[in-house]
Design a protein around this motif. Structure first.
Motif, PDB file in Angstrom:
ATOM      1  N   LEU A   1       0.843  -1.192   0.000  1.00 24.77           N
ATOM      2  CA  LEU A   1       0.000   0.000   0.000  1.00 24.77           C
ATOM      3  C   LEU A   1       0.874   1.236   0.000  1.00 24.77           C
ATOM      4  CD1 LEU A   1      -2.588  -1.169   2.638  1.00 24.77           C
ATOM      5  CD2 LEU A   1      -2.836  -1.181   0.163  1.00 24.77           C
ATOM      6  N   LYS A   2       0.719   2.066  -1.022  1.00 25.02           N
ATOM      7  CA  LYS A   2       1.511   3.282  -1.111  1.00 25.02           C
ATOM      8  C   LYS A   2       0.587   4.478  -1.253  1.00 25.02           C
ATOM      9  CE  LYS A   2       5.894   1.524  -2.444  1.00 25.02           C
ATOM     10  NZ  LYS A   2       7.212   1.998  -2.785  1.00 25.02           N
ATOM     11  N   ALA A   3       1.069   5.618  -0.772  1.00 28.55           N
ATOM     12  CA  ALA A   3       0.268   6.838  -0.895  1.00 28.55           C
ATOM     13  C   ALA A   3       0.183   7.249  -2.348  1.00 28.55           C
ATOM     14  CB  ALA A   3       0.918   7.951  -0.077  1.00 28.55           C
TER      15      ALA A   3
ATOM     16  N   VAL B   1       7.644   4.235   3.894  1.00 27.93           N
ATOM     17  CA  VAL B   1       8.630   4.806   4.802  1.00 27.93           C
ATOM     18  C   VAL B   1       9.916   3.984   4.764  1.00 27.93           C
ATOM     19  CG1 VAL B   1       9.132   5.299   7.230  1.00 27.93           C
ATOM     20  CG2 VAL B   1       6.885   5.849   6.285  1.00 27.93           C
ATOM     21  N   ALA B   2       9.792   2.666   4.675  1.00 33.13           N
ATOM     22  CA  ALA B   2      10.975   1.809   4.576  1.00 33.13           C
ATOM     23  C   ALA B   2      11.758   2.112   3.310  1.00 33.13           C
ATOM     24  CB  ALA B   2      10.562   0.343   4.616  1.00 33.13           C
ATOM     25  N   ASP B   3      11.041   2.363   2.198  1.00 32.71           N
ATOM     26  CA  ASP B   3      11.706   2.774   0.958  1.00 32.71           C
ATOM     27  C   ASP B   3      12.483   4.065   1.176  1.00 32.71           C
ATOM     28  OD1 ASP B   3      10.633   0.630  -0.405  1.00 32.71           O
ATOM     29  OD2 ASP B   3       8.990   1.778  -1.285  1.00 32.71           O
ATOM     30  N   ASP B   4      11.826   5.028   1.800  1.00 32.39           N
ATOM     31  CA  ASP B   4      12.451   6.333   2.003  1.00 32.39           C
ATOM     32  C   ASP B   4      13.690   6.223   2.883  1.00 32.39           C
ATOM     33  OD1 ASP B   4      11.614   9.192   1.234  1.00 32.39           O
ATOM     34  OD2 ASP B   4      12.268   9.398   3.309  1.00 32.39           O
TER      35      ASP B   4
ATOM     36  N   ALA C   1      15.627   3.662   3.096  1.00 32.30           N
ATOM     37  CA  ALA C   1      16.692   3.070   2.289  1.00 32.30           C
ATOM     38  C   ALA C   1      17.385   4.145   1.455  1.00 32.30           C
ATOM     39  CB  ALA C   1      16.128   1.972   1.394  1.00 32.30           C
ATOM     40  N   PHE C   2      16.606   5.059   0.885  1.00 31.63           N
ATOM     41  CA  PHE C   2      17.211   6.165   0.139  1.00 31.63           C
ATOM     42  C   PHE C   2      18.016   7.081   1.053  1.00 31.63           C
ATOM     43  CE2 PHE C   2      13.542   5.420  -2.895  1.00 31.63           C
ATOM     44  CZ  PHE C   2      14.336   4.876  -3.888  1.00 31.63           C
ATOM     45  N   ALA C   3      17.626   7.161   2.317  1.00 35.58           N
ATOM     46  CA  ALA C   3      18.344   8.005   3.270  1.00 35.58           C
ATOM     47  C   ALA C   3      19.603   7.337   3.806  1.00 35.58           C
ATOM     48  CB  ALA C   3      17.423   8.372   4.435  1.00 35.58           C
ATOM     49  N   GLY C   4      19.850   6.095   3.401  1.00 37.09           N
ATOM     50  CA  GLY C   4      21.093   5.431   3.784  1.00 37.09           C
ATOM     51  C   GLY C   4      20.946   4.153   4.573  1.00 37.09           C
ATOM     52  N   SER C   5      19.721   3.803   4.990  1.00 33.21           N
ATOM     53  CA  SER C   5      19.560   2.576   5.763  1.00 33.21           C
ATOM     54  C   SER C   5      19.915   1.347   4.935  1.00 33.21           C
ATOM     55  CB  SER C   5      18.120   2.439   6.268  1.00 33.21           C
ATOM     56  OG  SER C   5      17.956   1.204   6.931  1.00 33.21           O
ATOM     57  N   ARG C   6      20.551   0.389   5.593  1.00 38.65           N
ATOM     58  CA  ARG C   6      20.950  -0.859   4.935  1.00 38.65           C
ATOM     59  C   ARG C   6      20.055  -2.023   5.362  1.00 38.65           C
ATOM     60  NH1 ARG C   6      25.071  -1.746   2.240  1.00 38.65           N
ATOM     61  NH2 ARG C   6      25.359  -3.853   3.105  1.00 38.65           N
ATOM     62  N   HIS C   7      18.838  -1.732   5.832  1.00 35.40           N
ATOM     63  CA  HIS C   7      18.001  -2.814   6.329  1.00 35.40           C
ATOM     64  C   HIS C   7      17.653  -3.823   5.243  1.00 35.40           C
ATOM     65  CE1 HIS C   7      15.072   0.261   5.031  1.00 35.40           C
ATOM     66  NE2 HIS C   7      14.241  -0.735   4.789  1.00 35.40           N
ATOM     67  N   ARG C   8      17.512  -3.379   4.005  1.00 34.48           N
ATOM     68  CA  ARG C   8      17.226  -4.319   2.917  1.00 34.48           C
ATOM     69  C   ARG C   8      18.502  -4.888   2.310  1.00 34.48           C
ATOM     70  NH1 ARG C   8      12.409  -0.634   0.438  1.00 34.48           N
ATOM     71  NH2 ARG C   8      10.730  -1.465   1.737  1.00 34.48           N
ATOM     72  N   ALA C   9      19.476  -4.031   2.075  1.00 35.18           N
ATOM     73  CA  ALA C   9      20.725  -4.497   1.474  1.00 35.18           C
ATOM     74  C   ALA C   9      21.426  -5.507   2.368  1.00 35.18           C
ATOM     75  CB  ALA C   9      21.642  -3.309   1.198  1.00 35.18           C
ATOM     76  N   ALA C  10      21.442  -5.240   3.678  1.00 33.79           N
ATOM     77  CA  ALA C  10      22.078  -6.170   4.603  1.00 33.79           C
ATOM     78  C   ALA C  10      21.307  -7.476   4.679  1.00 33.79           C
ATOM     79  CB  ALA C  10      22.187  -5.534   5.986  1.00 33.79           C
ATOM     80  N   ASN C  11      19.989  -7.402   4.647  1.00 36.49           N
ATOM     81  CA  ASN C  11      19.167  -8.603   4.652  1.00 36.49           C
ATOM     82  C   ASN C  11      19.492  -9.487   3.454  1.00 36.49           C
ATOM     83  OD1 ASN C  11      16.083  -9.388   3.351  1.00 36.49           O
ATOM     84  ND2 ASN C  11      16.690 -10.320   5.282  1.00 36.49           N
ATOM     85  N   GLU C  12      19.574  -8.892   2.289  1.00 38.58           N
ATOM     86  CA  GLU C  12      19.870  -9.661   1.080  1.00 38.58           C
ATOM     87  C   GLU C  12      21.274 -10.260   1.128  1.00 38.58           C
ATOM     88  OE1 GLU C  12      19.206  -6.924  -2.067  1.00 38.58           O
ATOM     89  OE2 GLU C  12      17.032  -6.805  -1.733  1.00 38.58           O
ATOM     90  N   ALA C  13      22.250  -9.471   1.572  1.00 34.38           N
ATOM     91  CA  ALA C  13      23.626  -9.956   1.622  1.00 34.38           C
ATOM     92  C   ALA C  13      23.774 -11.084   2.645  1.00 34.38           C
ATOM     93  CB  ALA C  13      24.567  -8.806   1.959  1.00 34.38           C
ATOM     94  N   MET C  14      23.133 -10.929   3.792  1.00 32.04           N
ATOM     95  CA  MET C  14      23.245 -11.954   4.829  1.00 32.04           C
ATOM     96  C   MET C  14      22.516 -13.231   4.428  1.00 32.04           C
ATOM     97  SD  MET C  14      22.970  -9.661   8.328  1.00 32.04           S
ATOM     98  CE  MET C  14      23.436 -11.025   9.425  1.00 32.04           C
TER      99      MET C  14
END
Length: 672
Positions: free
Chosen positions: A3-5, A486-489, A491-504
């Motif tokens: 669901l996106k705005a 918000v999670a997308d935003d 990630a653009f602000a520098g969070s590695r929550h998705r990138a780290a998940n994929e790498a791990m």
């Protein structure tokens, strides 16, 4: 479906006449602004986007402008001009005053954001409010038919609570400067304003001390921050409108101190850095004047290093065992009429608080400090509950709530969101003593690699609870509807929550490939609360955090969507879309054992997943049978097998729990 705005070009979200709260709930913003009304049209954010500064010169304001440009460049993939322009800018940042070198506890954080098709402006008292406004502006930028744009809007915004913190524990597992500064960036993105830096505990003393150098030389394994690095972090945070409050926990949680200075302890050494987790016996000796002389010199050094007016002295989880076993301590207690170790700790806290005050700071401590006769300017941080916070307020103490905001315990975002910092039935006039709250990231099972997986986006939910008006933070489904965006935003602000998940996950999968573990990873979550410690009590500081349980988010978004689809199917058995979604996911999970089987002995990381994968397959088979029974009205063919699968799934193993188990259980119960 995510669901996106509908904040996209050419789409009118809601008429301006609709209430600002309802309008804000539709926007993919977090925190929600206090007042927000729609305009007409949109402002393009293209390669010609520029920023101008207005008002008194302020170096923090220049950094704020650069921060926004960097975020927009990352979000849009466009090359945007980095230097502010003199005139004709797309966005003007206007301040009426100059911010201090570091933010103060009661900063004016209000801002007004106005966007029209011709331009935008953010106005605030100082750069602190500007930082809050640019966080909102960056979230409003979305992509549509005409490119990146911001909808025309007017926002008047200010925080509900002045203290909106994030505790980062760097003692149990050290976090390098890059991780700390990235955390500050992400705090700025969601309007958190206090970094509570937990710098010393049993597992490490993490700050250079020039007065007592053996604290960091012998108590840190070489992982510590130099004083210049500390100053760097404080400046970095100040540029983003964030305070830095240090914590040096005492008299317990001090084993790492005692490695270099065993004479501080209540029992003879030698001591070694603690490698395990838990509450331990060693504690500073509160009966000797030499202890307070040492602390006076250390506090003098550290209060000079950290400019914030607050200084956290800990005070939690002292079991008193070392004091009970010491004849000298027991004699002291008897001579001074101290009935128990709690009274002895109260005496210690009173003396340490006086030291902190003498060096110009206000002390903060955990709940236990209330056992003493504390001056009213001591702030209580509650790790217990809101009742403890209420007790502090009734005694005249300001308070900060952390109990429901422990991010490391892997609770779902909705549980954090449901907790309000304001205690119920607090007598009128005491509301101002509730300063706000802090999310906590204790690092027994956090590393620089998986830090963002555990913090984001759930910390944004706590940030909203502390910033937005109370009546705007009661709708948990609406919060979840915004969380993906918000999670997308973030990630653009520098969070590695998705990138780290994929790498791990790729590391865990190894020769099997991520596809072999992907379906399992979406169906499980880490064990909640402290249950991981129960399953693996032998875990120590050096235990690798490289398993599936360390790689996955605290909350599975796929499992949550599955649960919603199950509820729709149960409510409307003829809902073909719900049945299709439920079956599609269950069929994916049904393959878990088959996908993993060829590789289950390939590596230890895969071997421990064989059991969970097999249980997931059987759980999915039970769910498929139940879903068909619900949809068709025909009896469930093998209810005994379904119940057995549910029972097996209660304990998947590998420190995991099946996030889909409650929904499958509801399906089986609903099946005729």
């Amino acid at each position: 479906m995510r669901l996106k705005a509908l904040l996209v070009s050419g789409v009118t979200l809601m008429a301006a006449s609709v209430g600002s709260a309802a309008y804000a709930q539709q926007a993919a913003l977090m925190p929600l602004p206090a007042a927000m009304s729609a305009g007409t049209g949109q402002l393009l954010v293209d390669g010609g986007f520029t920023v101008a500064l207005a008002g008194p010169a302020d170096p923090h304001l220049t950094v704020a402008a650069h921060t926004l440009i960097q975020r927009l460049s990352a979000k849009t993939g466009q090359f945007l001009a980095g230097a502010p322009v003199a005139k004709g800018a797309t966005l003007t940042l206007t301040v009426t005053g100059v911010s201090a070198a570091v933010p103060a506890p009661q900063e004016d954080e209000a801002y007004t954001l106005t966007v029209t098709p011709k331009g935008a402006s953010i106005t605030a008292a100082t750069s602190v409010g500007i930082n809050r406004g640019i966080a909102t502006f960056a979230q409003l930028v979305t992509n549509g038919p005409q490119g990146w744009a911001v909808p025309a809007v007017t926002i008047h915004d200010q925080p509900r609570f002045p203290w909106r913190g994030l505790l980062l524990d760097v003692s149990r597992h050290f976090m390098p400067i890059a991780s700390v500064e990235r955390t500050i960036d992400l705090m700025q993105a969601v309007k958190l304003n206090v970094l509570h830096w937990h710098l010393a505990d049993n597992q490490g003393f993490r700050v250079e001390s020039k007065v007592f150098p053996k604290l960091h030389q012998l108590g840190s394994d070489g992982d510590f921050y130099t004083q210049d690095q500390v100053r760097q972090v404080i400046r970095y945070a100040a540029d983003r409108g964030i305070r830095v409050v240090p914590e040096f926990d005492m008299p317990g949680h001090t084993t790492a101190w005692l490695v270099g200075y065993p004479e501080l302890a209540s029992a003879p050494g030698p001591y070694t850095i603690e490698r395990h987790w838990g509450v331990f016996d060693p504690a500073l000796d509160p009966t000797r004047d030499s202890t307070y002389q040492f602390l006076d010199r250390l506090v003098s050094e550290m209060t000079a290093l950290f400019p914030d007016p607050y200084f956290h002295i800990g005070g939690d989880e002292v079991n008193g065992e070392q004091w009970k076993a010491s004849p000298a301590v027991q004699a002291y207690m008897k001579a001074h009429g101290l009935k128990d170790t709690a009274a002895l700790q109260a005496l210690f806290t009173t003396r340490v608080q006086a030291i902190v005050a003498r060096h110009g700071k206000h002390a903060i401590g955990w709940d236990e400090i209330m056992d003493g006769d504390m001056p009213k300017d001591v702030v209580v941080q509650s790790w217990r509950d809101t009742e403890s916070l209420k007790k502090a307020a009734l005694a005249g103490h300001a308070g900060i709530l952390s109990a429901p905001y422990y991010l490391d315990l892997s609770w779902p975002a909705g549980r954090h969101y449901a907790a309000d910092p304001m205690p119920e039935n607090l007598p009128a006039g005491l509301e101002g003593l509730i300063l706000g709250g802090e999310a906590c990231a204790w690092s027994e099972r956090l590393s620089p690699e998986n830090l963002d997986i555990r913090l984001w986006p759930r910390a944004a939910v706590v940030a909203e609870k502390l910033w937005s008006p109370k009546d705007m933070t009661a709708d948990i489904p609406a919060m979840y509807a915004r969380l993906d965006s918000v999670a997308d935003d973030l990630a653009f602000a520098g969070s590695r929550h998705r990138a780290a998940n994929e790498a791990m996950l790729a590391r865990v999968a190894g020769p099997a490939g991520v596809g072999a573990v992907w379906s399992l990873a979406q169906a499980v979550e880490p064990l909640k609360d402290y249950n991981r410690s129960t399953q693996r009590p032998d875990a120590v500081q050096s235990t690798p955090l490289n398993r599936l349980v360390d790689a996955i988010p605290a909350e599975s978004a796929v499992a949550r969507e599955f649960g919603l689809a199950v509820d729709r199917l149960i409510a409307q058995p003829g809902d073909t879309a719900a049945r299709t979604q439920v079956r599609s996911l269950l069929e994916r999970w049904q393959t878990a054992e088959t996908l993993l089987a060829p590789y289950r002995q390939a590596t230890p990381l895969l071997a421990e997943l064989a059991g969970p994968a097999a249980k997931l397959t059987r759980l999915a088979e039970a769910g498929l049978a139940a879903a068909d029974a619900v949809a068709t009205g025909k009896p469930l063919a093998d209810r005994a097998a379904a119940k057995k699968a549910l029972a097996e799934a209660v304990e998947p193993g590998a420190e995991l729990e099946f996030a889909i188990l409650p929904a499958v259980t509801r399906l089986v119960k609903a099946a005729p």
